[in-house]
Scaffold this motif. Structure first.
Motif, PDB file in Angstrom:
ATOM      1  N   THR A   7       0.841  -1.206   0.000  1.00  0.00           N
ATOM      2  CA  THR A   7       0.000   0.000   0.000  1.00  0.00           C
ATOM      3  C   THR A   7       0.875   1.256   0.000  1.00  0.00           C
ATOM      4  O   THR A   7       2.033   1.222   0.398  1.00  0.00           O
ATOM      5  CB  THR A   7      -0.895   0.034   1.260  1.00  0.00           C
ATOM      6  N   HIS A   8       0.283   2.337  -0.442  1.00  0.00           N
ATOM      7  CA  HIS A   8       0.969   3.634  -0.446  1.00  0.00           C
ATOM      8  C   HIS A   8       0.064   4.653   0.236  1.00  0.00           C
ATOM      9  O   HIS A   8      -1.038   4.327   0.675  1.00  0.00           O
ATOM     10  CB  HIS A   8       1.321   4.012  -1.886  1.00  0.00           C
ATOM     11  N   HIS A   9       0.502   5.893   0.330  1.00  0.00           N
ATOM     12  CA  HIS A   9      -0.349   6.945   0.898  1.00  0.00           C
ATOM     13  C   HIS A   9       0.177   8.310   0.464  1.00  0.00           C
ATOM     14  O   HIS A   9       1.186   8.394  -0.249  1.00  0.00           O
ATOM     15  CB  HIS A   9      -0.426   6.816   2.430  1.00  0.00           C
ATOM     16  N   GLY A  13       3.280  11.528  -2.800  1.00  0.00           N
ATOM     17  CA  GLY A  13       2.962  12.572  -3.776  1.00  0.00           C
ATOM     18  C   GLY A  13       2.080  12.113  -4.927  1.00  0.00           C
ATOM     19  O   GLY A  13       1.435  12.924  -5.570  1.00  0.00           O
ATOM     20  N   HIS A  14       2.050  10.804  -5.217  1.00  0.00           N
ATOM     21  CA  HIS A  14       1.192  10.341  -6.316  1.00  0.00           C
ATOM     22  C   HIS A  14       0.098   9.392  -5.815  1.00  0.00           C
ATOM     23  O   HIS A  14      -0.618   8.794  -6.607  1.00  0.00           O
ATOM     24  CB  HIS A  14       2.010   9.697  -7.433  1.00  0.00           C
ATOM     25  N   ALA A  15      -0.015   9.266  -4.489  1.00  0.00           N
ATOM     26  CA  ALA A  15      -1.115   8.489  -3.897  1.00  0.00           C
ATOM     27  C   ALA A  15      -1.976   9.462  -3.106  1.00  0.00           C
ATOM     28  O   ALA A  15      -1.524  10.564  -2.787  1.00  0.00           O
ATOM     29  CB  ALA A  15      -0.565   7.414  -2.967  1.00  0.00           C
ATOM     30  N   ASP A  38       5.191   2.355   1.870  1.00  0.00           N
ATOM     31  CA  ASP A  38       5.366   3.453   0.922  1.00  0.00           C
ATOM     32  C   ASP A  38       6.765   3.442   0.292  1.00  0.00           C
ATOM     33  O   ASP A  38       7.669   2.756   0.752  1.00  0.00           O
ATOM     34  CB  ASP A  38       5.058   4.807   1.568  1.00  0.00           C
ATOM     35  N   HIS A  39       6.873   4.207  -0.780  1.00  0.00           N
ATOM     36  CA  HIS A  39       8.122   4.256  -1.540  1.00  0.00           C
ATOM     37  C   HIS A  39       9.267   4.871  -0.730  1.00  0.00           C
ATOM     38  O   HIS A  39       9.077   5.857  -0.028  1.00  0.00           O
ATOM     39  CB  HIS A  39       7.947   5.123  -2.793  1.00  0.00           C
ATOM     40  N   MET A  40      10.425   4.311  -0.925  1.00  0.00           N
ATOM     41  CA  MET A  40      11.654   4.876  -0.356  1.00  0.00           C
ATOM     42  C   MET A  40      11.927   6.237  -1.019  1.00  0.00           C
ATOM     43  O   MET A  40      11.655   6.404  -2.203  1.00  0.00           O
ATOM     44  CB  MET A  40      12.787   3.903  -0.709  1.00  0.00           C
ATOM     45  N   ALA A 230      -2.304  -0.434  -3.546  1.00  0.00           N
ATOM     46  CA  ALA A 230      -3.295   0.641  -3.518  1.00  0.00           C
ATOM     47  C   ALA A 230      -2.615   1.992  -3.355  1.00  0.00           C
ATOM     48  O   ALA A 230      -1.752   2.164  -2.499  1.00  0.00           O
ATOM     49  CB  ALA A 230      -4.279   0.422  -2.373  1.00  0.00           C
ATOM     50  N   HIS A 231      -3.027   2.933  -4.206  1.00  0.00           N
ATOM     51  CA  HIS A 231      -2.585   4.319  -4.084  1.00  0.00           C
ATOM     52  C   HIS A 231      -3.771   5.204  -3.712  1.00  0.00           C
ATOM     53  O   HIS A 231      -3.680   6.426  -3.705  1.00  0.00           O
ATOM     54  CB  HIS A 231      -1.928   4.801  -5.376  1.00  0.00           C
ATOM     55  N   GLN A 232      -4.909   4.567  -3.439  1.00  0.00           N
ATOM     56  CA  GLN A 232      -6.120   5.239  -2.956  1.00  0.00           C
ATOM     57  C   GLN A 232      -6.753   4.285  -1.955  1.00  0.00           C
ATOM     58  O   GLN A 232      -6.787   3.076  -2.215  1.00  0.00           O
ATOM     59  CB  GLN A 232      -7.127   5.436  -4.098  1.00  0.00           C
TER      60      GLN A 232
HETATM   61 ZN   LIG Z   1       3.561   4.454  -6.130  1.00  0.00          ZN
END
Ligand SMILES: [Zn+2]
Ligand SMILES: [Zn+2]
Length: 268
Positions: A7-9, A13-15, A38-40, A230-232
């Motif tokens: 998952t991201h959040h 910046g793009h989630a 989330d992304h490093m 998921a980015h949402q």
């Molecule tokens: Zn992403």
């Protein structure tokens, strides 16, 4: 047991959505475990001059981990929050990556190859990068990076292992040997992989990895976890029912979960 380990959040910046929204959504859809991953932060390109909205700024990383740990505590008993990071593998940045991996109490670190040099092959804004390139050479470069990532010892599992197919660019030549070599490297270094269902919403319309690679991963005895990427918040758990069904067809009966960087298999 339902889990979602990818998952991201909003920090990247793009989630969209705060971490807590994902955790609450996880409870709502009945997840037993949610992995925050989330992304490093960007290491090898200058965030000031590169395309915007790629990853959280470096100074956000400690706050990200703190917030994850606070949510783990807050929702104890309702959902098991696992604290992760989608750690890029970038050749030449091994020392910086290792520092980040060792600096925080991660439950797991995903090893994902997004970048070939300064080209993010997973970014829809950068598909022009394929123009004039020999597709087979790009695939070779990609899988070479995956194999190097597996050998570093930094990661618990490889993320979206065949994501290079994402935008539908495929060589005419057969690439089975490259895919198999990547899976064999994963096996050799004792890593797991994920079934990343988000591929179904990308141009290739296929999960990462393909069914053929899943069959080979199973044959090799590679443990596997699942994630929606998921980015949402609404996309949490998306297509995971299809993912579990596919895994059952392949023969998998257990999924990998991670706690303090230790793998534990659970029935699903
Ligand atoms: Zn992403
Ligand atoms: Zn990724």
């Amino acid at each position: 047991m339902f889990i979602d380990y990818h998952t991201h959040h909003a920090r990247c910046g793009h989630a969209v959505g705060e971490l807590e929204e994902y955790v609450k959504k996880g409870i709502e859809i009945g997840l037993a475990q949610i992995g925050l991953s989330d992304h490093m932060p960007l290491l090898h390109v200058d965030p000031a001059t590169y395309l915007p909205e790629m990853a959280m700024p470096m100074e956000e990383l400690p706050r990200y981990v703190e917030e994850c740990l606070a949510l783990k505590e807050k929702y104890k008993g309702q959902i098991d929050v696992r604290v992760g990071l989608e750690g890029d593998y970038i050749e030449g940045c091994e020392e910086q990556i290792e520092r980040i991996v060792k600096a925080y109490p991660w439950d797991y670190v995903i090893g994902s190859v997004h970048f070939l040099g300064e080209w993010d092959i997973t970014d829809f804004r950068q598909t022009a990068g394929w123009e004039g390139k020999n597709k087979l050479a790009v695939y070779e470069q990609y899988y070479d990076a995956v194999m190097k990532a597996a050998a570093t010892g930094f990661y618990d599992y490889i993320g979206h292992i065949d994501v290079i197919k994402r935008f539908g660019f495929k060589p005419d030549e057969d690439v089975t040997h490259l895919e198999n070599a990547a899976l064999e490297a994963v096996k050799k270094h004792g890593l797991a992989i994920e079934l990343n269902a988000s591929g179904l919403r990308t141009p290739v319309k296929e999960m990462f990895p393909s069914r053929r690679m899943l069959d080979y991963a199973y044959e090799l005895g590679i443990p596997l976890t699942i994630g929606s990427d998921a980015h949402q918040p609404e996309r949490l758990g998306q297509y995971l029912e299809e993912a579990r069904a596919a895994l059952k067809e392949v023969g998998y009966t257990q999924l990998a979960t991670f706690n303090c960087r230790k793998i534990m298999l659970i029935d699903f």
